[in-house]
Every structure is written in structure tokens, then in C-alpha cells.
Motif scaffolding. Structure first.
Motif, PDB file in Angstrom:
ATOM      1  N   ILE A   1     -28.474 -30.337  41.555  1.00 51.28           N
ATOM      2  CA  ILE A   1     -28.065 -29.312  40.594  1.00 51.28           C
ATOM      3  C   ILE A   1     -28.812 -28.035  40.956  1.00 51.28           C
ATOM      4  CG2 ILE A   1     -28.070 -28.621  38.159  1.00 51.28           C
ATOM      5  CD1 ILE A   1     -26.235 -30.988  38.704  1.00 51.28           C
TER       6      ILE A   1
ATOM      7  N   TRP B   1     -25.288 -22.462  36.112  1.00 49.35           N
ATOM      8  CA  TRP B   1     -25.497 -23.833  36.590  1.00 49.35           C
ATOM      9  C   TRP B   1     -24.376 -24.225  37.536  1.00 49.35           C
ATOM     10  CZ3 TRP B   1     -29.713 -26.815  35.174  1.00 49.35           C
ATOM     11  CH2 TRP B   1     -30.546 -26.255  34.205  1.00 49.35           C
ATOM     12  N   LEU B   2     -24.780 -24.837  38.666  1.00 46.21           N
ATOM     13  CA  LEU B   2     -23.838 -25.245  39.717  1.00 46.21           C
ATOM     14  C   LEU B   2     -24.212 -26.632  40.223  1.00 46.21           C
ATOM     15  CD1 LEU B   2     -24.679 -21.991  41.401  1.00 46.21           C
ATOM     16  CD2 LEU B   2     -22.301 -22.487  41.063  1.00 46.21           C
TER      17      LEU B   2
ATOM     18  N   LEU C   1     -17.411 -24.421  40.423  1.00 45.75           N
ATOM     19  CA  LEU C   1     -18.632 -25.102  39.976  1.00 45.75           C
ATOM     20  C   LEU C   1     -19.606 -25.406  41.098  1.00 45.75           C
ATOM     21  CD1 LEU C   1     -16.962 -27.738  37.629  1.00 45.75           C
ATOM     22  CD2 LEU C   1     -18.039 -25.571  36.958  1.00 45.75           C
TER      23      LEU C   1
ATOM     24  N   ASP D   1     -17.251 -29.867  32.750  1.00 40.43           N
ATOM     25  CA  ASP D   1     -16.282 -29.261  33.665  1.00 40.43           C
ATOM     26  C   ASP D   1     -16.195 -30.012  34.990  1.00 40.43           C
ATOM     27  OD1 ASP D   1     -15.976 -27.405  31.645  1.00 40.43           O
ATOM     28  OD2 ASP D   1     -16.761 -25.707  32.799  1.00 40.43           O
ATOM     29  N   LEU D   2     -17.332 -30.493  35.496  1.00 37.20           N
ATOM     30  CA  LEU D   2     -17.324 -31.251  36.744  1.00 37.20           C
ATOM     31  C   LEU D   2     -16.602 -32.582  36.559  1.00 37.20           C
ATOM     32  CD1 LEU D   2     -18.181 -31.559  39.692  1.00 37.20           C
ATOM     33  CD2 LEU D   2     -20.365 -32.478  38.876  1.00 37.20           C
TER      34      LEU D   2
ATOM     35  N   GLY E   1     -20.195 -20.976  38.718  1.00 39.44           N
ATOM     36  CA  GLY E   1     -21.172 -21.598  37.841  1.00 39.44           C
ATOM     37  C   GLY E   1     -20.786 -21.454  36.382  1.00 39.44           C
ATOM     38  N   VAL E   2     -21.531 -22.147  35.538  1.00 38.88           N
ATOM     39  CA  VAL E   2     -21.300 -22.126  34.092  1.00 38.88           C
ATOM     40  C   VAL E   2     -22.616 -21.875  33.376  1.00 38.88           C
ATOM     41  CG1 VAL E   2     -19.234 -23.577  34.143  1.00 38.88           C
ATOM     42  CG2 VAL E   2     -21.473 -24.636  33.992  1.00 38.88           C
TER      43      VAL E   2
ATOM     44  N   LEU F   1     -21.529 -27.728  32.576  1.00 37.44           N
ATOM     45  CA  LEU F   1     -21.384 -28.148  33.965  1.00 37.44           C
ATOM     46  C   LEU F   1     -20.949 -29.608  34.041  1.00 37.44           C
ATOM     47  CD1 LEU F   1     -21.645 -27.660  37.018  1.00 37.44           C
ATOM     48  CD2 LEU F   1     -24.071 -28.255  36.805  1.00 37.44           C
ATOM     49  N   ARG F   2     -21.600 -30.472  33.273  1.00 31.27           N
ATOM     50  CA  ARG F   2     -21.243 -31.897  33.297  1.00 31.27           C
ATOM     51  C   ARG F   2     -19.801 -32.094  32.841  1.00 31.27           C
ATOM     52  NH1 ARG F   2     -24.981 -33.887  30.272  1.00 31.27           N
ATOM     53  NH2 ARG F   2     -23.737 -33.723  28.400  1.00 31.27           N
TER      54      ARG F   2
END
Length: 127
Positions: free
Chosen positions: A111, A118-119, A52, A36-37, A26-27, A33-34
Motif C-alpha cells: 500500500i 491511498w494507492l 487505484l 474500490d479495489l 488514488g483515493v 481503497l479497499r
């Protein structure tokens, strides 16, 4: 024989310590998150994706590899991630992009927030 047992004990101890000190997936924020994803999906980065996802840690790498292999095999590119209902407190995401044959694709994801991290959950979000 004693040497073999000693080596086995040390090996098990080292593995246990390494597992215990792995960071949680997670971040720290939805924005991260957005970003990195989106990067992981566009770059077909298995390791980044596995960090993530809300997935059992022992299987996260295998799941991420299978997922990325499928995306890469279909020629996925120009992937975007949009959050809903808003960017600051999202409960779902829509992943969309283009395939090698020019067709568009898109699908929803849930989410999750665990221990303030956050994952993304690869299950459809609940209505």
C-alpha cells in the motif's frame, strides 16, 4: 499550410491541458481503497483499477488491462482485500479469491500513500 500548423498547435495544446488536468490516481482513505479495489477486481473493471494503482500514469491503463484480462481469463471471482497491520494505517494488502476451477488464490501487495492519496502497488510489500 498555415491552417494545418494551426490545427496541430491547437491539438497539442488541448492534449497538454487534458493531461495536466487529469486527477492524480488514488483515493482519500484506506477504507475507500479497499472497497474500490475489491469492486474493481470482482467486476473486472480496468478503468477503476487504473485509478487505484501506483504506476506511471502513461502506462497505468495498459497495466490494468493486462492484469484484469489475466484475472478474467482465470475466472477469478469472490475477490476480497484485507489490510495489514490494521485497517486505518495499512502498509500491505492480501488479495484472495477463487478461480474458475474452484482453487483458491492469494497474494500480497504493498500500500502506498502519495500526496494524501491511498494507492495499491503491485509489488510485494517489504517485510
Amino acid at each position: 499550410m498555415a491552417v494545418a500548423i494551426s490545427i496541430a498547435i491547437v491539438w497539442v495544446s488541448v492534449i497538454t491541458v487534458l493531461i495536466a488536468h487529469q486527477p492524480d490516481p488514488g483515493v482519500a482513505s484506506p477504507g475507500q481503497l479497499r472497497e474500490d479495489l475489491t469492486a474493481a477486481l470482482n467486476e473486472h473493471d480496468v478503468e477503476a483499477l487504473s485509478e487505484l494503482i501506483d504506476y506511471p500514469p502513461a502506462s497505468a491503463g495498459d497495466f490494468a488491462k493486462s492484469y484484469i484480462d489475466t484475472l478474467a481469463g482465470r475466472g477469478a471471482h469472490d475477490v476480497t482485500v484485507k489490510f495489514a497491520p490494521d485497517d486505518l494505517a495499512p502498509t500491505s494488502a492480501t488479495v484472495s479469491g477463487k478461480l474458475a476451477d474452484g482453487r483458491s488464490f492469494g497474494y500480497p501487495l504493498a500500500i502506498a500513500v502519495k500526496d494524501k492519496l491511498w494507492l495499491v502497488s503491485f509489488t510485494p510489500p517489504l517485510p
